[in-house]
Scaffold this motif. Structure first.
Motif, PDB file in Angstrom:
ATOM      1  N   GLU A   1      -4.707  13.515  -8.423  1.00 21.52           N
ATOM      2  CA  GLU A   1      -4.700  14.381  -7.239  1.00 21.52           C
ATOM      3  C   GLU A   1      -5.276  13.545  -6.084  1.00 21.52           C
ATOM      4  O   GLU A   1      -6.473  13.200  -6.095  1.00 21.52           O
ATOM      5  CB  GLU A   1      -5.573  15.619  -7.465  1.00 21.52           C
ATOM      6  CG  GLU A   1      -5.617  16.542  -6.247  1.00 21.52           C
ATOM      7  CD  GLU A   1      -6.676  17.627  -6.369  1.00 21.52           C
ATOM      8  OE1 GLU A   1      -7.247  17.783  -7.472  1.00 21.52           O
ATOM      9  OE2 GLU A   1      -6.931  18.319  -5.361  1.00 21.52           O
ATOM     10  N   VAL A   2      -4.418  13.168  -5.146  1.00 21.93           N
ATOM     11  CA  VAL A   2      -4.889  12.380  -4.000  1.00 21.93           C
ATOM     12  C   VAL A   2      -5.597  13.339  -3.043  1.00 21.93           C
ATOM     13  O   VAL A   2      -4.961  14.107  -2.317  1.00 21.93           O
ATOM     14  CB  VAL A   2      -3.726  11.658  -3.293  1.00 21.93           C
ATOM     15  CG1 VAL A   2      -4.250  10.834  -2.107  1.00 21.93           C
ATOM     16  CG2 VAL A   2      -2.974  10.750  -4.271  1.00 21.93           C
ATOM     17  N   VAL A   3      -6.929  13.305  -3.063  1.00 20.89           N
ATOM     18  CA  VAL A   3      -7.692  14.259  -2.236  1.00 20.89           C
ATOM     19  C   VAL A   3      -7.836  13.766  -0.797  1.00 20.89           C
ATOM     20  O   VAL A   3      -8.197  14.524   0.098  1.00 20.89           O
ATOM     21  CB  VAL A   3      -9.078  14.538  -2.841  1.00 20.89           C
ATOM     22  CG1 VAL A   3      -8.940  15.245  -4.193  1.00 20.89           C
ATOM     23  CG2 VAL A   3      -9.889  13.251  -2.996  1.00 20.89           C
ATOM     24  N   GLY A   4      -7.507  12.493  -0.583  1.00 22.08           N
ATOM     25  CA  GLY A   4      -7.555  11.973   0.788  1.00 22.08           C
ATOM     26  C   GLY A   4      -7.181  10.505   0.809  1.00 22.08           C
ATOM     27  O   GLY A   4      -7.305   9.814  -0.204  1.00 22.08           O
TER      28      GLY A   4
ATOM     29  N   ASP B   1       0.845  -1.204   0.000  1.00 16.85           N
ATOM     30  CA  ASP B   1       0.000   0.000   0.000  1.00 16.85           C
ATOM     31  C   ASP B   1       0.876   1.248   0.000  1.00 16.85           C
ATOM     32  O   ASP B   1       0.604   2.233  -0.688  1.00 16.85           O
ATOM     33  CB  ASP B   1      -0.884   0.040   1.249  1.00 16.85           C
ATOM     34  CG  ASP B   1      -1.766  -1.172   1.406  1.00 16.85           C
ATOM     35  OD1 ASP B   1      -1.229  -2.246   1.730  1.00 16.85           O
ATOM     36  OD2 ASP B   1      -2.968  -1.051   1.170  1.00 16.85           O
ATOM     37  N   SER B   2       1.951   1.203   0.778  1.00 15.99           N
ATOM     38  CA  SER B   2       2.854   2.350   0.905  1.00 15.99           C
ATOM     39  C   SER B   2       3.511   2.660  -0.435  1.00 15.99           C
ATOM     40  O   SER B   2       3.593   3.823  -0.853  1.00 15.99           O
ATOM     41  CB  SER B   2       3.920   2.071   1.970  1.00 15.99           C
ATOM     42  OG  SER B   2       3.288   1.813   3.218  1.00 15.99           O
ATOM     43  N   LEU B   3       3.936   1.630  -1.141  1.00 20.12           N
ATOM     44  CA  LEU B   3       4.539   1.847  -2.470  1.00 20.12           C
ATOM     45  C   LEU B   3       3.508   2.422  -3.436  1.00 20.12           C
ATOM     46  O   LEU B   3       3.810   3.264  -4.280  1.00 20.12           O
ATOM     47  CB  LEU B   3       5.109   0.530  -3.001  1.00 20.12           C
ATOM     48  CG  LEU B   3       6.239  -0.099  -2.172  1.00 20.12           C
ATOM     49  CD1 LEU B   3       6.639  -1.452  -2.752  1.00 20.12           C
ATOM     50  CD2 LEU B   3       7.451   0.826  -2.098  1.00 20.12           C
ATOM     51  N   ALA B   4       2.252   1.988  -3.281  1.00 20.84           N
ATOM     52  CA  ALA B   4       1.170   2.487  -4.141  1.00 20.84           C
ATOM     53  C   ALA B   4       0.905   3.965  -3.864  1.00 20.84           C
ATOM     54  O   ALA B   4       0.718   4.767  -4.793  1.00 20.84           O
ATOM     55  CB  ALA B   4      -0.097   1.663  -3.900  1.00 20.84           C
ATOM     56  N   ILE B   5       0.919   4.344  -2.589  1.00 18.92           N
ATOM     57  CA  ILE B   5       0.722   5.756  -2.217  1.00 18.92           C
ATOM     58  C   ILE B   5       1.855   6.596  -2.805  1.00 18.92           C
ATOM     59  O   ILE B   5       1.634   7.664  -3.385  1.00 18.92           O
ATOM     60  CB  ILE B   5       0.661   5.915  -0.681  1.00 18.92           C
ATOM     61  CG1 ILE B   5      -0.617   5.277  -0.118  1.00 18.92           C
ATOM     62  CG2 ILE B   5       0.761   7.389  -0.267  1.00 18.92           C
ATOM     63  CD1 ILE B   5      -0.631   5.158   1.407  1.00 18.92           C
ATOM     64  N   MET B   6       3.082   6.074  -2.725  1.00 16.65           N
ATOM     65  CA  MET B   6       4.239   6.802  -3.273  1.00 16.65           C
ATOM     66  C   MET B   6       4.063   7.017  -4.776  1.00 16.65           C
ATOM     67  O   MET B   6       4.263   8.128  -5.290  1.00 16.65           O
ATOM     68  CB  MET B   6       5.534   6.031  -2.984  1.00 16.65           C
ATOM     69  CG  MET B   6       5.904   5.985  -1.498  1.00 16.65           C
ATOM     70  SD  MET B   6       7.287   4.861  -1.125  1.00 16.65           S
ATOM     71  CE  MET B   6       8.677   5.832  -1.726  1.00 16.65           C
ATOM     72  N   LEU B   7       3.636   5.981  -5.486  1.00 17.12           N
ATOM     73  CA  LEU B   7       3.444   6.097  -6.943  1.00 17.12           C
ATOM     74  C   LEU B   7       2.350   7.126  -7.256  1.00 17.12           C
ATOM     75  O   LEU B   7       2.509   7.988  -8.125  1.00 17.12           O
ATOM     76  CB  LEU B   7       3.088   4.740  -7.552  1.00 17.12           C
ATOM     77  CG  LEU B   7       2.782   4.731  -9.060  1.00 17.12           C
ATOM     78  CD1 LEU B   7       3.978   5.234  -9.868  1.00 17.12           C
ATOM     79  CD2 LEU B   7       2.361   3.323  -9.518  1.00 17.12           C
ATOM     80  N   ALA B   8       1.271   7.069  -6.501  1.00 17.45           N
ATOM     81  CA  ALA B   8       0.163   8.008  -6.755  1.00 17.45           C
ATOM     82  C   ALA B   8       0.609   9.453  -6.533  1.00 17.45           C
ATOM     83  O   ALA B   8       0.314  10.342  -7.336  1.00 17.45           O
ATOM     84  CB  ALA B   8      -1.016   7.667  -5.841  1.00 17.45           C
ATOM     85  N   LEU B   9       1.376   9.674  -5.473  1.00 21.18           N
ATOM     86  CA  LEU B   9       1.816  11.035  -5.153  1.00 21.18           C
ATOM     87  C   LEU B   9       2.807  11.570  -6.187  1.00 21.18           C
ATOM     88  O   LEU B   9       2.930  12.776  -6.370  1.00 21.18           O
ATOM     89  CB  LEU B   9       2.446  11.075  -3.756  1.00 21.18           C
ATOM     90  CG  LEU B   9       1.503  10.807  -2.575  1.00 21.18           C
ATOM     91  CD1 LEU B   9       2.297  10.756  -1.272  1.00 21.18           C
ATOM     92  CD2 LEU B   9       0.399  11.870  -2.497  1.00 21.18           C
ATOM     93  N   LYS B  10       3.470  10.660  -6.896  1.00 16.84           N
ATOM     94  CA  LYS B  10       4.459  11.062  -7.898  1.00 16.84           C
ATOM     95  C   LYS B  10       3.868  11.089  -9.306  1.00 16.84           C
ATOM     96  O   LYS B  10       4.618  11.156 -10.287  1.00 16.84           O
ATOM     97  CB  LYS B  10       5.655  10.094  -7.868  1.00 16.84           C
ATOM     98  CG  LYS B  10       6.588  10.332  -6.686  1.00 16.84           C
ATOM     99  CD  LYS B  10       7.292  11.667  -6.835  1.00 16.84           C
ATOM    100  CE  LYS B  10       8.281  11.944  -5.734  1.00 16.84           C
ATOM    101  NZ  LYS B  10       8.777  13.331  -5.815  1.00 16.84           N
TER     102      LYS B  10
END
Ligand code: RIB
Ligand code: CA
Length: 311
Positions: free
Chosen positions: A28-31, A14-23
Motif C-alpha cells: 500500500e503506497v501511503v505516500g 523511478d517511474s517504472l518502480a512506482i508503476m510496479l508498486a502500484l500494481k
C-alpha cells in the motif's frame, strides 16, 4: 498489505518502480516523497503526478523534500533522464496539482511513528538524513528500509567506484548508514551489482507493447531516450532499470541474495560516494547493511511483466 513510502527522484526507472508498486497487492503506497536527484525536486513532483495520473492513482499523496544534497552542490542526472526527467516524453503536466505545504520530511515524521510503515528509497538519501536530524525516533521506527544505491564489486556509474544516488549526496548516505549502525539496525542495499542485471531490451519492450499497447506504449515513450543513452555511453542494447528491482525485492525477498556487512559511505576525496563494504570483517563491527550480490532475473521479469503488463 505492507504500508510503504516511496522516496524517489523520478526519473525514468523511478517511474517504472512506482508503476510496479502500484500494481502489487502486497504494497500500500501511503505516500511518495520527492528528493532532488535525477530531476530537480519540483520536476520530480510533476513527474510523479504524471505517473500517478497514468495509473489512475492521483489519490496517492506526493510531497516535496530536499532541493539539494546535504553538503555538495546539486548535480542532476538529466543527461540520462532527458530534459523533462521522463525521457523527453514531454507528457503534459497534471492540472491543478498544487504542491502541498507539508514537506516530505514532515510527512515521514508523522506517518513513520506508527512503526508499521517501510521506506523504499530510490534516490539520494537526503530526505532520510534530514529526518534523522529532525526526528530520529521516526527514522528508527521505519519498519524496513530498502535503498536502490551503492555498489560492492561492480564498478560505479558516476566514478570508477561510486553509484549516483550515494555519489550525489554522500553525506546523507553516510549519516543514514552510520545512524543505522549506532542503533543496531540494517538497510537493504540494492546496488549496481544486481541492478545492472536488469536490462529492459527492445525484445522485452516489443512483447510488452504487443500484449498491452497502452501500457507498453507508455513505457516505450518514457524509455526511448534511456535506450539511446545506454547505447551511446555503455554500448548496451537496452536500458538498465535499477529502481524496480528494489520494489521487487521488497515484495519477494527471494529475488535477491547477498551478505550482511558493516558498510560506510565515503564522503570525500577521489572515492567520494563509494559504499565501502567490509565483507571480510576487518573492522569487527556488527553489520548495518544487507548487500545484495545475486539476482534471480527470471523471478523479477515474471513479476514485472505479469503485474505491469498482465503478461
Ligand atoms: O544509479 C542509479 C540510480 O540513480 C537510480 O535510482 C536512478 O534513478 C538514479 O536515481
Ligand atoms: Ca532513482
Amino acid at each position: 498489505m505492507q504500508k510503504v513510502i516511496i522516496d524517489c527522484d523520478p526519473g525514468i526507472d523511478d517511474s517504472l518502480a512506482i508503476m510496479l508498486a502500484l500494481k502489487s497487492p502486497e504494497i500500500e503506497v501511503v505516500g511518495i516523497t520527492i528528493v532532488a536527484g535525477n530531476s530537480p525536486a519540483e520536476m520530480g513532483f510533476r513527474n510523479a503526478k504524471k505517473i500517478l495520473s497514468f495509473m489512475g492513482r492521483l489519490d496517492v499523496p506526493v510531497y516535496i523534500g530536499a532541493q539539494k544534497p546535504r553538503v555538495r552542490d546539486y548535480i542532476n542526472a538529466l543527461d540520462t533522464h532527458g530534459e523533462d526527467g521522463l525521457g523527453e516524453s514531454f507528457l503534459p503536466d497534471v492540472p491543478d496539482q498544487d504542491i502541498p505545504s507539508k514537506t516530505a520530511v514532515e510527512f515521514m515524521s508523522e506517518i513513520l511513528k506508527s512503526g508499521d510503515v517501510s521506506v523504499i528509497a530510490l534516490g539520494p538519501l537526503t530526505n532520510l538524513a534530514e529526518l534523522i536530524d529532525t526526528d530520529l525516533a521516526a527514522f528508527l521506527s521505519i519498519k524496513r528500509l530498502v535503498s536502490m544505491g551503492g555498489n560492492f564489486r561492480s564498478h560505479g556509474n558516476c566514478s570508477p567506484v561510486a553509484e549516483y544516488n550515494y555519489w550525489e549526496d554522500p553525506d546523507s548516505a553516510a549519516l543514514v548508514y552510520d545512524t543505522l549502525y549506532e542503533n543496531h539496525k540494517k538497510i537493504e542495499m540494492v546496488g549496481l551489482d544486481v541492478t545492472r542485471e536488469i536490462v529492459l531490451t527492445p525484445e522485452i519492450l516489443g512483447k510488452m507493447k504487443e500484449a498491452n499497447p497502452k501500457v507498453g506504449g507508455f513505457i516505450e515513450k518514457i524509455t526511448y531516450f534511456y535506450f539511446k543513452f545506454h547505447w551511446e555511453w555503455e554500448h548496451i542494447r537496452g536500458c538498465v532499470i535499477n529502481d524496480p528491482l528494489a520494489v521487487a525485492q521488497f515484495i519477494d525477498p527471494d529475488i535477491l541474495n547477498g551478505l550482511e556487512a558493516f558498510t560506510q559511505i565515503e564522503t570525500g576525496g577521489i572515492s567520494i560516494g563509494q559504499s565501502v563494504v567490509d565483507s571480510m570483517g576487518f573492522y569487527r563491527k556488527d553489520s548495518n547493511a544487507v548487500i545484495y550480490t545475486e539476482v534471480d532475473k527470471q523471478k523479477f521479469w515474471d513479476m514485472f511483466l505479469k503485474r505491469i503488463i498482465k503478461l
